[in-house]
Scaffold this active site. Structure first.
Site, PDB file in Angstrom:
ATOM      1  N   GLY A  68      -8.726   1.587  13.532  1.00  0.00           N
ATOM      2  CA  GLY A  68      -7.953   2.698  14.035  1.00  0.00           C
ATOM      3  C   GLY A  68      -8.625   4.022  13.713  1.00  0.00           C
ATOM      4  O   GLY A  68      -9.543   4.090  12.889  1.00  0.00           O
ATOM      5  N   GLY A 117      -8.013  -2.177  13.134  1.00  0.00           N
ATOM      6  CA  GLY A 117      -7.402  -2.198  14.456  1.00  0.00           C
ATOM      7  C   GLY A 117      -8.201  -2.973  15.484  1.00  0.00           C
ATOM      8  O   GLY A 117      -7.640  -3.475  16.463  1.00  0.00           O
ATOM      9  N   GLU A 140      -9.001  -2.263   4.409  1.00  0.00           N
ATOM     10  CA  GLU A 140      -8.062  -1.176   4.123  1.00  0.00           C
ATOM     11  C   GLU A 140      -7.942  -0.815   2.647  1.00  0.00           C
ATOM     12  O   GLU A 140      -7.698   0.354   2.313  1.00  0.00           O
ATOM     13  CB  GLU A 140      -6.680  -1.531   4.694  1.00  0.00           C
ATOM     14  CG  GLU A 140      -6.579  -1.424   6.209  1.00  0.00           C
ATOM     15  CD  GLU A 140      -7.166  -2.614   6.946  1.00  0.00           C
ATOM     16  OE1 GLU A 140      -7.243  -2.564   8.185  1.00  0.00           O
ATOM     17  OE2 GLU A 140      -7.570  -3.604   6.287  1.00  0.00           O
ATOM     18  N   ASP A 148      -3.062  -4.242   8.184  1.00  0.00           N
ATOM     19  CA  ASP A 148      -1.945  -4.196   9.127  1.00  0.00           C
ATOM     20  C   ASP A 148      -2.353  -4.895  10.415  1.00  0.00           C
ATOM     21  O   ASP A 148      -3.142  -5.825  10.377  1.00  0.00           O
ATOM     22  CB  ASP A 148      -1.484  -2.751   9.339  1.00  0.00           C
ATOM     23  CG  ASP A 148      -2.540  -1.867  10.003  1.00  0.00           C
ATOM     24  OD1 ASP A 148      -3.736  -2.210   9.965  1.00  0.00           O
ATOM     25  OD2 ASP A 148      -2.162  -0.807  10.559  1.00  0.00           O
TER      26      ASP A 148
END
Length: 348
Positions: A68, A117, A140, A148
């Site tokens: 992301g 992402g 992360e 996530d």
């Protein structure tokens, strides 16, 4: 904006419809506009009888997607009220769930770097292709965040404790290890991808892939299973680190040092998230949990500091707060899983 400048390129090739993530200078980092464009294309193709297969790939030579747009999240956490990040994650996680349930074959060309992402828009697909250039990770904890995009579910389903190790360390893996961990389905050499794409235009996915699939080069995780499973089965991060340091295997000690360099809060929350994901019944329930965790992490000082150290200033010397694992309490971890009330994602 011209077609070539669009952040997602959409085109047709025979029976296949293509999504090309098109921010090569940012390693195709995913932003909110891209999520919306992908979702719109999937809506159009879902009921189009001339589309038999969806293919997702990345522009440029470096990879599918590095994750992301964490600079935008960093700026929102530092200077904003978190609303932009919350809206982005809400739509992104809905897209992750949609990809997993998409009624047509969804072929992800996971060539080069595929992280965060990027895993979300590929590893939930029906047919996931890796190459000798693939480097796949959920990194992360190194930026003060928590895996996530359904990553905690994917990693919780890996054999033994391999997924726990990858979630906590953020280490990247190659093709064979991605296949071992269930993050990919087929190995195709990078040089054969153009031929595969050509065949996908005319053939069913299984037949097209079978023409190009090969055995991958050897991986690393299978040989490490014994100590990974023994050490990462521990109930706390402190105990995992202690077992790694006591094991005697040099790579185990290096892994302990990696963990001790990650955000203490992120590592502890990640362990809890992966363990809980293993007990949840569906991807949708896991995404609901990840949304709670992501919004809580947005308010932690470690996210702003981690992105600063790794991405913006690049000094690679984050000053985590709290500084040590011992200072992160059970209550600190538990608040990441608290209900959001009317702000819940509501997928599950």
């Amino acid at each position: 904006m011209t077609g070539a400048e669009a952040p997602v390129l959409v085109h047709r090739q025979g029976r296949a419809a293509h999504l090309v993530l098109n921010r090569p200078r940012a390693l195709n980092a995913l932003n909110h506009d891209m999520v919306r464009r992908i979702d719109e294309a999937l809506t159009a193709w879902e009921h189009d009888d001339t589309v038999a297969t969806v293919v997702v790939s990345g522009a440029g030579e470096r990879g599918l997607c590095a994750g992301g747009d964490i600079r935008a999240v960093h700026d929102d956490a530092r200077d904003g009220d978190g609303a932009a990040s919350a809206a982005f994650w809400r739509d992104e996680y809905h897209l992750n769930a949609r990809i997993a349930r998409y009624p047509k074959p969804y072929v992800a060309l996971m060539d080069g770097i595929v992280m965060g992402g990027g895993v979300g828009v590929s590893a939930h697909g029906s047919d996931r292709i890796v190459t000798e250039r693939s480097r796949i990770a959920m990194p992360e904890t190194g930026i003060g965040f928590v895996p996530d995009v359904g990553g905690t579910r994917l990693l919780s389903r890996a054999p033994g404790e391999l997924g726990t190790c990858l979630a906590l360390t953020g280490d990247s893996i190659g093709a064979a290890d991605a296949l071992l961990c269930g993050l990919a389905d087929h190995f195709v050499p990078a040089a054969a991808l153009p031929g595969l794409v050509e065949d996908l235009a005319a053939l069913p996915v299984r037949e097209a892939v079978a023409r190009h699939e090969q055995a991958p080069p050897a991986g690393e995780l299978a040989a490490r299973r014994e100590w990974i499973d023994a050490c990462f089965a521990a109930g706390t991060v402190e105990e995992i680190v202690a077992r790694l340091l006591d094991h005697g295997e040099p790579t185990a000690k290096e892994t302990a040092e990696t963990l001790l360099g990650r955000s203490p809060t992120s590592v502890k929350v990640t362990l809890a998230a992966v363990r809980r994901a293993a007990e949840l019944g569906s991807l949708e329930q896991v995404l609901d949990q990840e949304y709670r965790v992501s919004l809580a992490a947005l308010g932690n000082p470690d996210l702003v500091e981690g992105v600063r150290a790794q991405v913006i200033d690049k000094d690679r010397r984050p000053r985590w707060s709290p500084r040590t694992l011992a200072e992160v309490t059970d209550a600190d971890v538990e608040r990441h899983f608290a209900s959001l009330g009317p702000r819940e994602l509501g997928l599950g």
